[in-house]
Scaffold this motif. Structure first.
Motif, mmCIF file in Angstrom:
data_model
loop_
_atom_site.group_PDB
_atom_site.id
_atom_site.type_symbol
_atom_site.label_atom_id
_atom_site.label_comp_id
_atom_site.label_asym_id
_atom_site.label_seq_id
_atom_site.Cartn_x
_atom_site.Cartn_y
_atom_site.Cartn_z
ATOM 1 N N UNK A 1 0.839 -1.183 0.000
ATOM 2 C CA UNK A 1 0.000 0.000 0.000
ATOM 3 C C UNK A 1 0.875 1.234 0.000
ATOM 4 N N UNK A 2 0.397 2.272 -0.646
ATOM 5 C CA UNK A 2 1.152 3.508 -0.795
ATOM 6 C C UNK A 2 0.354 4.674 -0.233
ATOM 7 N N UNK A 3 1.040 5.690 0.268
ATOM 8 C CA UNK A 3 0.335 6.903 0.694
ATOM 9 C C UNK A 3 -0.422 7.489 -0.492
ATOM 10 N N UNK A 4 -1.680 7.930 -0.263
ATOM 11 C CA UNK A 4 -2.514 8.371 -1.371
ATOM 12 C C UNK A 4 -2.009 9.667 -1.993
ATOM 13 N N UNK A 5 -1.265 10.479 -1.263
ATOM 14 C CA UNK A 5 -0.825 11.759 -1.801
ATOM 15 C C UNK A 5 0.509 11.710 -2.507
ATOM 16 N N UNK A 6 1.048 10.514 -2.673
ATOM 17 C CA UNK A 6 2.401 10.406 -3.217
ATOM 18 C C UNK A 6 2.427 10.829 -4.686
ATOM 19 N N UNK A 7 3.477 11.580 -5.060
ATOM 20 C CA UNK A 7 3.656 12.007 -6.437
ATOM 21 C C UNK A 7 4.367 10.901 -7.202
ATOM 22 N N UNK A 8 3.881 10.607 -8.415
ATOM 23 C CA UNK A 8 4.392 9.449 -9.124
ATOM 24 C C UNK A 8 5.534 9.774 -10.074
ATOM 25 N N UNK A 9 5.350 10.735 -10.953
ATOM 26 C CA UNK A 9 6.290 10.955 -12.046
ATOM 27 C C UNK A 9 7.691 11.256 -11.537
ATOM 28 N N UNK A 10 7.812 12.270 -10.651
ATOM 29 C CA UNK A 10 9.137 12.668 -10.154
ATOM 30 C C UNK A 10 9.826 11.557 -9.390
ATOM 31 N N UNK A 11 9.065 10.851 -8.527
ATOM 32 C CA UNK A 11 9.677 9.791 -7.711
ATOM 33 C C UNK A 11 10.155 8.626 -8.575
ATOM 34 N N UNK B 1 -2.022 9.144 -19.520
ATOM 35 C CA UNK B 1 -3.334 9.100 -18.875
ATOM 36 C C UNK B 1 -3.484 10.134 -17.764
ATOM 37 N N UNK B 2 -2.486 11.049 -17.672
ATOM 38 C CA UNK B 2 -2.519 12.153 -16.694
ATOM 39 C C UNK B 2 -2.708 11.647 -15.261
ATOM 40 N N UNK B 3 -2.042 10.547 -14.926
ATOM 41 C CA UNK B 3 -2.100 9.978 -13.576
ATOM 42 C C UNK B 3 -0.883 10.480 -12.804
ATOM 43 N N UNK B 4 -1.020 11.652 -12.183
ATOM 44 C CA UNK B 4 0.127 12.327 -11.561
ATOM 45 C C UNK B 4 0.256 12.017 -10.075
ATOM 46 N N UNK B 5 -0.839 11.580 -9.443
ATOM 47 C CA UNK B 5 -0.824 11.240 -8.020
ATOM 48 C C UNK B 5 -1.204 9.768 -7.853
ATOM 49 N N UNK B 6 -0.759 9.191 -6.744
ATOM 50 C CA UNK B 6 -1.078 7.786 -6.489
ATOM 51 C C UNK B 6 -2.584 7.582 -6.378
ATOM 52 N N UNK B 7 -3.265 8.588 -5.815
ATOM 53 C CA UNK B 7 -4.720 8.510 -5.689
ATOM 54 C C UNK B 7 -5.379 8.445 -7.070
ATOM 55 N N UNK B 8 -4.785 9.164 -8.047
ATOM 56 C CA UNK B 8 -5.312 9.111 -9.418
ATOM 57 C C UNK B 8 -5.204 7.704 -9.990
ATOM 58 N N UNK B 9 -4.076 7.057 -9.715
ATOM 59 C CA UNK B 9 -3.864 5.694 -10.212
ATOM 60 C C UNK B 9 -4.859 4.735 -9.577
ATOM 61 N N UNK B 10 -5.058 4.867 -8.263
ATOM 62 C CA UNK B 10 -6.020 3.999 -7.581
ATOM 63 C C UNK B 10 -7.438 4.198 -8.138
ATOM 64 N N UNK B 11 -7.795 5.455 -8.419
ATOM 65 C CA UNK B 11 -9.127 5.736 -8.982
ATOM 66 C C UNK B 11 -9.265 5.114 -10.361
ATOM 67 N N UNK B 12 -8.194 5.163 -11.162
ATOM 68 C CA UNK B 12 -8.218 4.565 -12.492
ATOM 69 C C UNK B 12 -8.450 3.061 -12.389
ATOM 70 N N UNK B 13 -7.753 2.404 -11.475
ATOM 71 C CA UNK B 13 -7.927 0.962 -11.266
ATOM 72 C C UNK B 13 -9.373 0.661 -10.878
ATOM 73 N N UNK B 14 -9.904 1.446 -9.951
ATOM 74 C CA UNK B 14 -11.284 1.241 -9.488
ATOM 75 C C UNK B 14 -12.280 1.448 -10.622
ATOM 76 N N UNK C 1 -7.747 -3.816 -17.681
ATOM 77 C CA UNK C 1 -7.583 -4.104 -16.251
ATOM 78 C C UNK C 1 -6.241 -4.780 -15.980
ATOM 79 N N UNK C 2 -5.891 -5.719 -16.854
ATOM 80 C CA UNK C 2 -4.603 -6.405 -16.710
ATOM 81 C C UNK C 2 -3.451 -5.413 -16.837
ATOM 82 N N UNK C 3 -3.566 -4.485 -17.804
ATOM 83 C CA UNK C 3 -2.512 -3.491 -18.015
ATOM 84 C C UNK C 3 -2.386 -2.554 -16.818
ATOM 85 N N UNK C 4 -3.514 -2.051 -16.324
ATOM 86 C CA UNK C 4 -3.466 -1.095 -15.217
ATOM 87 C C UNK C 4 -2.984 -1.769 -13.935
ATOM 88 N N UNK C 5 -3.318 -3.060 -13.756
ATOM 89 C CA UNK C 5 -2.821 -3.784 -12.578
ATOM 90 C C UNK C 5 -1.302 -3.950 -12.659
#
Length: 454
Positions: free
Chosen positions: A255-265, A300-313, A423-427
């Motif tokens: 599990x990851x903190x929801x506010x984590x920035x993805x691209x830079x890290x 897909x403009x997924x800049x935050x971890x929360x964005x990625x989780x929402x995309x999966x959902x 779904x397979x790709x996003x997972x």
């Protein structure tokens, strides 16, 4: 838990159907259902469907029907629930195109279903296509329905090649395979190495046959048993690994903190990997996967971890939605297609029935046209049961609706296939992100940043 078997019927259909309809086995026929036919006239209706198919150009079939047996764990399921699972199972694997008779037998300790279905469908008049994996595909559907209804499922590594009798023997520890598993489990713990394991197996009374696959035979056992057939933990390779104390790798969810920035890290992680002493091939693989992940996140403009989780959902939610819509479409098809079949038979055979009513020698006419009259009466009775006093829709209206439903079903199939792939790709992307941003990766990034400040 349900154990399934499938058998071919080549020439004893009437006897097979009579057997599964036995009142003593089916609670006086309370546990009997049929689809696309009446259980009492199923043999005739199956035959009539095959006759029409042959008139349309289909070659005569050698297998005229198929018989599936679905057996449940003792005491785990009521006869009523077993029957309902059997109907769900039949509807899903047959797609509303094949006549079938389903019964639930309660005359033995374990409740079990018998499903006999026609080898030719009454919608397109094509022969049922069997294939190598048919048993496994049916088993997958049966297992899923058992899970959905709160029943247990035999673990995949424990059920290969098992019928109901063998599975129950295995649970009691009385089958050859179960005894072999218990012996191997006991001896891999004490064996110093693989050669020592083989010696201990011989001392335990097993004859050993080596080759492409290692096999064992206990004293009194007629045939050798390949160890790989009793589960994935019993192949020669896994036995050696177990003796050496190694266990298979398992994927671990993080599990990851929801506010984590993805691209830079992730970019920091790429620079760190590029600077560390990884083997060249390993480095290229990691960097390639990281680049693919970054491209997907950016596109897909997924800049935050929360964005990625929402995309999966969202992807999984869309997949579930199309699944529900598909069930509704298929349920309506299962209503429309028998109506089309029976209205067609009624209209086709009404002249024969009218001629019978006018015939002076009714017994003689009936003897000559018995099959047609049976099918006509079956169609009339079915239509009365389905529609009651309501006016029957026109055949043309039903055929138009059927085509619309078939088109909608195909659209949903295509959409679900696309969503499954997505779904397979996003997972995979999320798994990559979880790996790149794991706690150990955090430590490496801090180290990289402190080095850059220096």
């Amino acid at each position: 838990m349900a154990v399934t078997k499938i058998k071919a019927i080549r020439g004893t259909l009437s006897k097979a159907i009579a057997y599964i309809l036995n009142p003593e086995k089916t609670d006086e026929k309370l546990l009997v259902s049929s689809y696309g036919c009446a259980s009492e006239t199923a043999t005739r209706e199956f035959e009539w469907t095959r006759k029409i198919a042959e008139q349309k150009g289909m070659n005569p079939v050698r297998i005229i029907a198929r018989h599936v047996i679905q057996s449940f764990e003792i005491g785990e399921v009521t006869p009523e629930l077993a029957h309902e699972i059997g109907k769900q199972f039949a509807d899903e694997i047959l797609g509303g195109k094949y006549e079938y008779v389903l019964t639930t037998h309660i005359d033995k300790d374990h409740v079990h279903n018998h499903l006999i279905f026609n080898a030719v469908d009454f919608v397109d008049y094509h022969a049922y296509k069997s294939y190598k994996r048919i048993y496994y595909d049916m088993r997958e559907v049966s297992d899923r329905l058992c899970k959905e209804n709160g029943l247990s499922v035999i673990p995949p590594s424990q059920n290969k090649g098992m019928g109901y009798k063998e599975y129950t023997e295995a649970k009691r520890g009385t089958s050859w395979k179960q005894k072999l598993k218990q012996t191997i489990d006991r001896l891999v713990i004490t064996a110093k190495d693989y050669d020592d394991f083989l010696r201990l197996m011989q001392e335990a009374g097993y004859e050993i046959k080596t080759g492409k696959y290692i096999s064992f035979r206990a004293e009194g056992q007629e045939r050798f048993t390949r160890s790989k057939t009793i589960g994935e933990n019993y192949t020669e390779e896994r036995i050696k690994e177990r003796i050496a104390g190694r266990t298979p790798r398992r994927n671990r969810r993080q599990t990851m903190p929801k506010g984590i920035s993805l691209i830079g890290d992730i970019q920091d992680r790429i620079r760190l990997i590029d600077s560390k002493g990884y083997e060249h091939k390993a480095k290229l693989t990691i960097l390639k996967e990281a680049a693919r992940t970054l491209n997907y996140l950016t596109e897909n403009n997924l800049l935050q971890y929360a964005d990625l989780e929402k995309k999966v959902e969202d992807v999984h939610s869309s997949y579930d939605r199309t699944g529900k819509e598909l069930k509704d479409v298929e349920a309506r098809l299962r209503e429309v297609q028998p109506l089309i079949k029976n209205i067609s038979n009624y209209q086709r055979l009404k002249p024969v029935y009218d001629a019978f009513q006018k015939a002076k020698d009714k017994p003689g006419f009936k003897a000559k046209h018995e099959a047609e009259l049976v099918i006509f009466e079956a169609a009339r009775s079915t239509l009365l049961a389905m529609q009651g006093d309501e006016k029957l829709p026109s055949l043309k209206t039903l055929q138009t609706e059927q085509q619309r439903l078939l088109d909608e079903r195909q659209r949903l199939y295509d959409e679900r296939a696309k969503l499954k792939k997505e779904a397979k790709q996003i997972e995979t992307i999320k798994s990559n992100v979880d790996t790149f941003l794991s706690p150990s990766a955090d430590h490496d990034r801090d180290h990289l940043r402190s080095t850059q400040r220096e």
